[in-house]
Design an enzyme around this catalytic site. Sequence first.
Site, PDB file in Angstrom:
ATOM      1  N   GLY A 113       0.639  -1.193  -0.193  1.00 33.42           N
ATOM      2  CA  GLY A 113       0.042  -0.057   0.070  1.00 33.42           C
ATOM      3  C   GLY A 113       0.996   1.430  -0.008  1.00 33.42           C
ATOM      4  O   GLY A 113       2.035   1.157   0.214  1.00 33.42           O
ATOM      5  N   CYS A 114       0.241   2.354  -0.298  1.00 30.56           N
ATOM      6  CA  CYS A 114       1.025   3.673  -0.425  1.00 30.56           C
ATOM      7  C   CYS A 114       1.646   3.973   1.066  1.00 30.56           C
ATOM      8  O   CYS A 114       2.679   4.521   1.268  1.00 30.56           O
ATOM      9  CB  CYS A 114       0.233   4.704  -1.101  1.00 30.56           C
ATOM     10  SG  CYS A 114      -1.597   4.906  -0.506  1.00 30.56           S
ATOM     11  N   TYR A 115       0.834   4.148   1.886  1.00 28.66           N
ATOM     12  CA  TYR A 115       1.266   4.500   3.294  1.00 28.66           C
ATOM     13  C   TYR A 115       2.316   3.234   3.920  1.00 28.66           C
ATOM     14  O   TYR A 115       3.271   3.848   4.409  1.00 28.66           O
ATOM     15  CB  TYR A 115       0.025   4.331   4.307  1.00 28.66           C
ATOM     16  CG  TYR A 115      -1.012   5.573   4.403  1.00 28.66           C
ATOM     17  CD1 TYR A 115      -0.358   6.851   4.308  1.00 28.66           C
ATOM     18  CD2 TYR A 115      -2.217   5.460   4.158  1.00 28.66           C
ATOM     19  CE1 TYR A 115      -1.109   7.840   4.329  1.00 28.66           C
ATOM     20  CE2 TYR A 115      -3.079   6.257   4.011  1.00 28.66           C
ATOM     21  CZ  TYR A 115      -2.547   7.719   4.136  1.00 28.66           C
ATOM     22  OH  TYR A 115      -3.329   8.655   4.225  1.00 28.66           O
ATOM     23  N   CYS A 145       5.499   4.293   1.989  1.00 32.60           N
ATOM     24  CA  CYS A 145       6.106   5.300   2.704  1.00 32.60           C
ATOM     25  C   CYS A 145       6.688   5.128   3.887  1.00 32.60           C
ATOM     26  O   CYS A 145       7.852   5.522   4.198  1.00 32.60           O
ATOM     27  CB  CYS A 145       5.020   6.584   2.567  1.00 32.60           C
ATOM     28  SG  CYS A 145       5.747   8.203   2.581  1.00 32.60           S
TER      29      CYS A 145
END
Length: 345
Positions: A148-150, A153
């Site tokens: 996922g993007c979170y 990051c």
Amino acid sequence: MKNAVILGASGYTGAEAVRLITGHPKLRLTALTGHSRAGERYADIYPSTAHLDLPDVVTAGDVDWADVDVVFACLPHGASQDTIATIADKVDTVIDLSADFRLRDPDLYAKTYGRSHDHQGLLGTAVYGLTEFARHELRGAKLVACPGCYPTCSLLALLPGINAGLISTDNIIIDAKSGVTGAGRKALQSLAFSELSDGAHAYGVGTHRHAPEIDQILTRSSGKETMVSFTPHLIPMNRGMIATCYVTLTDGQSVDDLRAAYHAAYDDEPFVHIEAAGAAPQTRHIRASNHCRIGIFADRVPGRAIIISVIDNLTKGSSGQAVQNYNATQGWDETLGLHVQPIFP
Ligand SMILES: NC(=O)C1=CN([C@@H]2O[C@H](COP(=O)(O)OP(=O)(O)OC[C@H]3O[C@@H](n4cnc5c(N)ncnc54)[C@H](OP(=O)(O)O)[C@@H]3O)[C@@H](O)[C@H]2O)C=CC1
Ligand SMILES: CC(=O)N[C@@H](CCC(=O)OP(=O)(O)O)C(=O)O
């Protein structure tokens, strides 16, 4: 050349995959799918592509799977696992951008996503594709679960410190903010300009589905059961994401030790960069690119540090990492198709 199909090309990550793959020297797009937009010309959905000779949008059921080498699945979770199950044996490689093959434990998946995992045989074969930490597993992989993007990051910010034993697995706090494209292209009142354009709010407080995904990877990497505090926010920004991570250093370790470990982990990486001491990374410095920038700071609280990471949710946080992962499965230069520079200002 390899033949590529994008499932969910009418959505935002699908459109980003189109942008990147049309510039990839070894990939050719042979089909684009949609759901409500099936039957339309792609240029009617994204007029900025009108100069490209792209196939019309069809349903996945209408794709001719003969000679397809790779599928980039840019579908909502749930629809993704069901669709992939019908095509996995027809193509060489599936790169899934959804959450369906990220969590190893099907019970945790059911608890987190509110539906059963109905393809557990496939689940067992998926490689979690945080590229910088998965290269050996990615080579030759048939099914890749893009993080996922979170989690992308946050994990890029945390893993070098965790792997080097410099960060305690206790009391990790992640405060993250996303641009609105992180929620996809669907029309929702809560995503309207008038609701979002001049404010910020937290959501999924204490419950967001990306926390178990981050826990899973930190637990596997540290060998210690790990749970993070994670709060996402939506901010008035189109694309981009920032994760500010508050961590406790293990006994006797300093922020200089931490900086040295991050340089050792990332100095040879094409897409991850450590800011100079004292500099904070900014989303506008990675906008529309596959780059991640990380800043490392001493906290004013003794023994704690703050690690800040920025990515573009649609590039390193989804479609860019997906292309990087496909390049890694093939043993190609990971940067192929990803020489898109950040847009600035
Ligand atoms: N946006 C982001 O920053 C990130 C997204 N992801 C994940 O990537 C996936 C795609 O996200 P995103 O592009 O943002 O979403 P969008 O809502 O923008 O696009 C979703 C796509 O899936 C299609 N679709 C919707 N419902 C179905 C269905 N029931 N069956 C088949 N196709 C369907 C849509 O078709 P149509 O429009 O024609 O109806 C559209 O092409 C999701 O799993 C998301 O969680 C991962 C990381 C970051
Ligand atoms: C701003 C926003 O709404 N972001 C999405 C995360 C996008 C993403 O990465 O979701 P997947 O795990 O489904 O791939 C969310 O918080 O649900």
